[in-house]
Design an enzyme around this catalytic site. Structure first.
Site, PDB file in Angstrom:
ATOM      1  CE  LYS A 114      -4.391  -1.477   1.983  1.00 34.41           C
ATOM      2  NZ  LYS A 114      -5.353  -1.278   3.081  1.00 34.41           N
ATOM      3  CE  LYS A 198      -6.514  -7.737  -2.181  1.00 30.00           C
ATOM      4  NZ  LYS A 198      -6.316  -7.276  -0.809  1.00 30.00           N
ATOM      5  CE  LYS A 201     -13.797  -2.590   0.370  1.00 30.22           C
ATOM      6  NZ  LYS A 201     -13.600  -2.220   1.778  1.00 30.22           N
TER       7      LYS A 201
HETATM    8  P1  AMP Z   1     -11.244  -4.786   3.070  1.00 25.50           P
HETATM    9  O1  AMP Z   1     -12.084  -4.419   1.926  1.00 25.50           O
HETATM   10  O2  AMP Z   1      -9.797  -4.689   2.761  1.00 25.50           O
HETATM   11  O3  AMP Z   1     -11.630  -4.142   4.358  1.00 25.50           O
HETATM   12  O4  AMP Z   1     -11.509  -6.347   3.277  1.00 25.50           O
HETATM   13  C1  AMP Z   1     -12.630  -6.861   3.949  1.00 25.50           C
HETATM   14  C2  AMP Z   1     -12.547  -8.368   3.979  1.00 25.50           C
HETATM   15  O5  AMP Z   1     -12.648  -8.905   2.653  1.00 25.50           O
HETATM   16  C3  AMP Z   1     -11.235  -8.915   4.563  1.00 25.50           C
HETATM   17  O6  AMP Z   1     -11.513 -10.050   5.344  1.00 25.50           O
HETATM   18  C4  AMP Z   1     -10.447  -9.289   3.332  1.00 25.50           C
HETATM   19  O7  AMP Z   1      -9.517 -10.325   3.588  1.00 25.50           O
HETATM   20  C5  AMP Z   1     -11.545  -9.765   2.391  1.00 25.50           C
HETATM   21  N1  AMP Z   1     -11.156  -9.608   0.975  1.00 25.50           N
HETATM   22  C6  AMP Z   1     -10.853  -8.440   0.342  1.00 25.50           C
HETATM   23  N2  AMP Z   1     -10.543  -8.671  -0.945  1.00 25.50           N
HETATM   24  C7  AMP Z   1     -10.653 -10.015  -1.141  1.00 25.50           C
HETATM   25  C8  AMP Z   1     -10.466 -10.879  -2.268  1.00 25.50           C
HETATM   26  N3  AMP Z   1     -10.111 -10.412  -3.458  1.00 25.50           N
HETATM   27  N4  AMP Z   1     -10.662 -12.209  -2.084  1.00 25.50           N
HETATM   28  C9  AMP Z   1     -11.030 -12.702  -0.882  1.00 25.50           C
HETATM   29  N5  AMP Z   1     -11.227 -11.948   0.215  1.00 25.50           N
HETATM   30  C10 AMP Z   1     -11.043 -10.616   0.094  1.00 25.50           C
END
Ligand code: AMP
Ligand code: TRP
Length: 333
Positions: A114, A198, A201
């Protein structure tokens, strides 16, 4: 012994299929198990480790809450709350920052990704982000943390910090050591445009992800245009290792259908991607579109969303402020 579940999602917009299959779907599974207390947090303090527009942040906090509810979380069964409104999180994060070691944080790969090339310009918050995450988890005597694969290292760090705190203050077992709950299969959903990246967002391409608030047409179109290779679908998993896009799409289909990948491979072996994509579209629309519909209804009802958070904040505050009082005593304050 009863299970205590804690997890968090950042209110940074564009919640997508990866968030759903990697995390939120499991939040709902835990909520419906007996002897299990669940706490799910909209982690807005984590969101501000990178620049946020205040009015968008507010909308995103509500949107993430709406996504939780639309995906099946029930505020009467689970505590759903907003991190910044419960002061214990910031307070305990400072204290844990004095147990965490620089050397441990220096190893965090998510910070490296990041922060990019110019680390000098990254916020201090981004660097200590995993300490705040440890505070979130440890305040509630959490036993299990459902997250996607990308959070594994942060959970290992949480365990290290908890062990060091217990050791330093001779308070054996005071901070409970949590178990990560990362699915064996499909824990990492990849971009629809590049099977080695991956689903994220922050990917500038909307076509790289299926958002939880996409319309039926958007879901169908994104799947239609998803990157593939030129071969037919394989008849075994070994072949998938060199075919990241095929692996990802077959994984998404399996996860949406709650079935093992081998069953999906049997179903589509030798078939063309266009045939498979039609079926994938159908199941994605069946599972994701109702969430999208419900989210758009909920998003108009600020009063309800805000009341869910206010209620959750009070419950989270009761539990965590008690823990912080005990922590202060242990430290000698
Ligand atoms: P975040 O959007 O970074 O707050 O992520 C929220 C949750 O979604 C966390 O548990 C991440 O590990 C999961 N997550 C985010 N992106 C992915 C992805 N591409 N595949 C699987 N899990 C994800
Ligand atoms: N860091 C997590 C992410 O980016 C979000 C998060 C914050 C979290 N605090 C948490 C996840 C506590 C699980 C438990 O996805």
């Amino acid at each position: 012994m009863s299970k205590k579940i804690f997890s968090g999602v950042q209110p940074t917009g564009n919640l997508h299929l990866g968030n759903y299959l990697g995390a939120i779907k499991n939040f709902v599974n835990f909520q419906n198990q007996t002897n299990t207390d669940c706490i799910y947090c909209v982690v807005d303090l984590h969101a501000i480790t990178v620049k946020q527009d205040p009015s968008k942040l507010k909308a995103n906090i509500r949107e993430t809450t709406a996504a939780f509810i639309a995906s099946g979380l029930d505020h009467k069964k689970s505590i759903i709350f907003q991190q910044s409104m419960v002061a214990s999180h910031s307070e305990f994060s400072w204290i844990l920052g004095c147990s965490a070691r620089m050397g441990w944080l220096n190893r965090m790969t998510q910070f490296k990704e990041k922060a990019g090339k110019d680390k000098e310009k990254a916020s201090v918050g981004l660097y200590v982000y995993p300490v705040l995450m440890a505070a979130d988890i440890l305040l509630y005597d959490t036993t299990h943390v459902p997250v996607g694969e990308d959070q594994k290292q942060h959970l290992e760090l949480t365990r290290d910090i908890a062990q060091k705190f217990n050791l330093d203050f001779n308070s054996n077992d005071f901070l409970k050591i949590p178990e990560p709950m990362i699915q064996k299969e499909f824990a990492r959903i990849m971009s629809l445009k590049d099977g080695t990246k991956k689903m994220s967002k922050s990917d500038p391409s909307e076509m790289s992800r299926i958002n939880l608030n996409d319309s039926k047409e958007e879901i169908e179109n994104k799947i239609k245009k998803a990157k593939t290779d030129t071969l037919a679908l394989p008849d075994n998993t070994n072949e998938l290792e060199n075919r990241p896009e095929a692996k990802n799409l077959l994984g998404i289909y399996s996860s949406l259908n709650n079935q093992e990948i081998n069953k999906t491979i049997k179903e589509f072996s030798g078939k063309s991607f266009s045939e498979f994509k039609k079926k994938l579209s159908e199941i994605a629309i069946e599972k994701i579109y109702p969430i999208s519909l419900e989210m758009s209804k909920l998003k108009k009802d600020f009063t309800f969303i805000d009341s869910v958070l206010t209620d959750g904040n009070a419950k989270a505050d009761t539990i965590s402020s008690k823990k912080v009082s005990e922590i202060k005593k242990i430290i000698g304050f």
